[in-house]
Design an enzyme around this catalytic site. Structure first.
Site, PDB file in Angstrom:
ATOM      1  N   ALA A  66       0.816  -1.207   0.000  1.00  0.00           N
ATOM      2  CA  ALA A  66       0.000   0.000   0.000  1.00  0.00           C
ATOM      3  C   ALA A  66       0.855   1.265   0.000  1.00  0.00           C
ATOM      4  CB  ALA A  66      -0.925  -0.004   1.219  1.00  0.00           C
ATOM      5  N   GLU A  68       3.410   2.024  -1.526  1.00  0.00           N
ATOM      6  CA  GLU A  68       3.897   2.386  -2.860  1.00  0.00           C
ATOM      7  C   GLU A  68       2.793   2.946  -3.761  1.00  0.00           C
ATOM      8  OE1 GLU A  68       6.615  -0.053  -0.775  1.00  0.00           O
ATOM      9  OE2 GLU A  68       4.612  -0.695  -1.396  1.00  0.00           O
ATOM     10  N   VAL A  91      -4.270  -2.960   4.535  1.00  0.00           N
ATOM     11  CA  VAL A  91      -3.191  -2.653   5.476  1.00  0.00           C
ATOM     12  C   VAL A  91      -3.592  -3.263   6.808  1.00  0.00           C
ATOM     13  CG1 VAL A  91      -1.841  -0.842   6.587  1.00  0.00           C
ATOM     14  CG2 VAL A  91      -2.705  -0.496   4.258  1.00  0.00           C
ATOM     15  N   ARG A  98       2.867   0.072  13.380  1.00  0.00           N
ATOM     16  CA  ARG A  98       3.216   0.646  12.088  1.00  0.00           C
ATOM     17  C   ARG A  98       2.039   0.765  11.120  1.00  0.00           C
ATOM     18  NH1 ARG A  98       4.963  -1.669   7.288  1.00  0.00           N
ATOM     19  NH2 ARG A  98       6.439  -0.407   6.128  1.00  0.00           N
ATOM     20  N   SER A 123     -10.159   5.530  -3.153  1.00  0.00           N
ATOM     21  CA  SER A 123      -9.443   4.605  -2.276  1.00  0.00           C
ATOM     22  C   SER A 123     -10.316   3.479  -1.752  1.00  0.00           C
ATOM     23  CB  SER A 123      -8.858   5.365  -1.083  1.00  0.00           C
ATOM     24  OG  SER A 123      -8.271   4.456  -0.180  1.00  0.00           O
ATOM     25  N   HIS A 137     -11.866 -14.668   9.322  1.00  0.00           N
ATOM     26  CA  HIS A 137     -11.519 -13.333   8.818  1.00  0.00           C
ATOM     27  C   HIS A 137     -11.275 -13.375   7.316  1.00  0.00           C
ATOM     28  CE1 HIS A 137     -10.228 -11.054  12.709  1.00  0.00           C
ATOM     29  NE2 HIS A 137     -11.478 -11.477  12.734  1.00  0.00           N
TER      30      HIS A 137
END
Length: 171
Positions: A66, A68, A91, A98, A123, A137
């Site tokens: 992500a 980049e 992400v 982070r 996005s 998940h």
């Protein structure tokens, strides 16, 4: 993008607005290769949904992660070739703090691209509150990212139509 956007169906003559001549809108989709099996579902759903409302020229690009995406989006937007750029990524919290910084940097970067170039950027860079590599998940996001891809396409079509109306007002 947690809203329901009405299906934007424009006649093919509106799709080829005067600002673009007689051509279909050109859309670039940049997706991250991390969690490619999930992110790919978003990209593919966006491509399919974009095509349902009329002709569209879609090119896809893959980047490592992500982080980049904004630079790639900027270069695509500045190329003058695309009417819109779409971004897809997941992400996730890898056990360190982070991911929050990465997600914020990506969203800020995408907004900057949009404002600096005048090319709309959309996005579907998602940062789930909790994501673990287990079946529950994975199954949820497998379907959820399809929904996000459809929403991404609807937002793109609606925004391009709105921008054509604005351009017509100033012509």
């Amino acid at each position: 993008m947690n809203q329901t956007i009405p299906n934007v169906s424009t006649p093919s003559s509106a799709t080829s607005a005067s600002a673009r001549g007689d051509r279909a809108p050109r859309v670039a989709i940049v997706s991250a290769s991390w969690h490619a099996d999930l992110v790919g579902r978003c990209r593919e759903a966006a491509q399919r949904e974009l095509a349902t409302a009329g002709p569209v020229d879609v090119e896809t690009f893959e980047v490592p992660g992500a982080f980049e995406i904004p630079l790639h989006a900027m270069k695509l937007a500045r190329s003058g070739r695309y009417d819109a750029v779409l971004a897809c990524a997941l992400v996730v919290d890898g056990g360190i703090y982070r991911h929050d910084f990465v997600a914020q940097a990506v969203i800020d970067g995408l907004m900057r691209v949009q404002l600096d170039t005048g090319v709309p950027v959309f996005s579907a860079v998602l940062t789930p509150l909790a994501f673990h590599e287990h079946a529950v998940h994975h199954a949820f996001f497998h379907e959820h990212l399809v929904t996000k891809g459809v929403e991404l396409a609807h937002a793109c079509r609606a925004t391009l139509a709105a921008l054509r109306r604005l351009e017509a007002l100033s012509a």
